[in-house]
Design an enzyme around this catalytic site. Sequence first.
Site, short mmCIF file in Angstrom:
data_model
loop_
_atom_site.label_atom_id
_atom_site.label_comp_id
_atom_site.label_asym_id
_atom_site.label_seq_id
_atom_site.Cartn_x
_atom_site.Cartn_y
_atom_site.Cartn_z
N ASP A 100 14.14 6.76 28.36
CA ASP A 100 13.68 7.05 26.99
C ASP A 100 13.40 8.55 26.95
O ASP A 100 13.32 9.21 28.00
CB ASP A 100 12.41 6.24 26.69
CG ASP A 100 11.84 6.55 25.30
OD1 ASP A 100 12.63 6.74 24.36
OD2 ASP A 100 10.60 6.61 25.16
N CYS A 103 15.11 3.21 23.54
CA CYS A 103 14.95 4.37 22.66
C CYS A 103 15.91 4.18 21.49
O CYS A 103 17.13 4.18 21.68
CB CYS A 103 15.28 5.64 23.43
SG CYS A 103 15.23 7.13 22.43
N ASN A 104 15.34 3.98 20.30
CA ASN A 104 16.19 3.74 19.12
C ASN A 104 17.06 4.95 18.83
O ASN A 104 18.22 4.82 18.44
CB ASN A 104 15.31 3.48 17.89
CG ASN A 104 14.51 2.21 18.01
OD1 ASN A 104 14.86 1.20 17.42
ND2 ASN A 104 13.42 2.24 18.77
N CYS A 160 10.95 2.93 16.46
CA CYS A 160 10.87 3.92 17.54
C CYS A 160 10.00 3.30 18.62
O CYS A 160 8.94 2.73 18.31
CB CYS A 160 10.26 5.22 17.03
SG CYS A 160 9.86 6.41 18.33
N1 DGL Z 1 11.20 6.66 21.60
C1 DGL Z 1 12.36 7.07 20.93
C2 DGL Z 1 12.86 6.13 19.88
O1 DGL Z 1 12.73 4.94 20.08
C3 DGL Z 1 12.57 8.51 20.63
C4 DGL Z 1 11.51 9.29 20.01
C5 DGL Z 1 11.88 10.75 20.04
O2 DGL Z 1 12.04 11.28 21.12
O3 DGL Z 1 12.01 11.33 18.96
O4 DGL Z 1 13.42 6.51 18.90
#
Ligand code: DGL
Length: 262
Positions: free
Chosen positions: A11, A74-75, A184
Amino acid sequence: MSKSSPLGFFDSGVGGTSVWKEVIHLLTRENTIYLADSKHAPYGRKSQEEITQLCVKNTELLLSKGCKLIAIPCNTATTNSIDYLRSHYDVPFIGIEPAIKPAALKSNTGKIGILATQGTLSSKLFNKTQREHTQDVNTIEIVGTGIVELVEAGKKDSDEMRELLVPIIEPFMISGIDYLVLGCSHYPYIKKQLEHLLPSRVKIIDSGAAVARQTLHVLEELDLLNDQSLPGRHQLYSNASITVLDQLTSEIANRNVAHLEF
Ligand code: DGL
């Protein structure tokens, strides 16, 4: 690679541990390696090309450590780069996407909120999923600017977080949503703060349990489930300070947290 090879996770930072925990609770015998790329967080404000380059770097490292499957909790990374990764590497990938479909199906008010990063909301994959599942509902999409940075700084329960959230969630407050989708993997760590601020009729959902079920399904299909009788062991690496990663995973047995340059 064998059944006892680890599952790999990466992530942009510590947030994906919210999903990793769901996976290891379901798959108690699996060994895991988790990469927190906190040095490059947030991914959500980077271009698709930059996000893909970071995903390739993380994937190569997990493969060099012999991972039998790579989960991307991580989306932002999933919605921007999973197609590229699947077409360039043989290892199975599990991605995560905002749980729009269940929210749209369950909504009574016909209005659902989606809180995610700019990178996720502007991605082609997100927009495709959104078009497919939200024909009968209105969606209110908001970028959670600044939330990832505060979670990374260990401030998930702080007054600073509450003050940041109040204006962010205002459009949800006035629009009559009954479901809020956390898009997220850092955001499950602020669920309590959100529940406190939002009206009680708003149910908050995330995709962690779905990722765990999908990981089980793929391992079964490929006959790669670990059949050792011992509980799994977990190695977590951060390329920045390990303090927050250590705090957020402190309740997990058999885990080691260390710094690694990557
Ligand atoms: N945790 C991540 C997500 O699920 C990324 C957050 C990021 O780094 O902006 O999108």
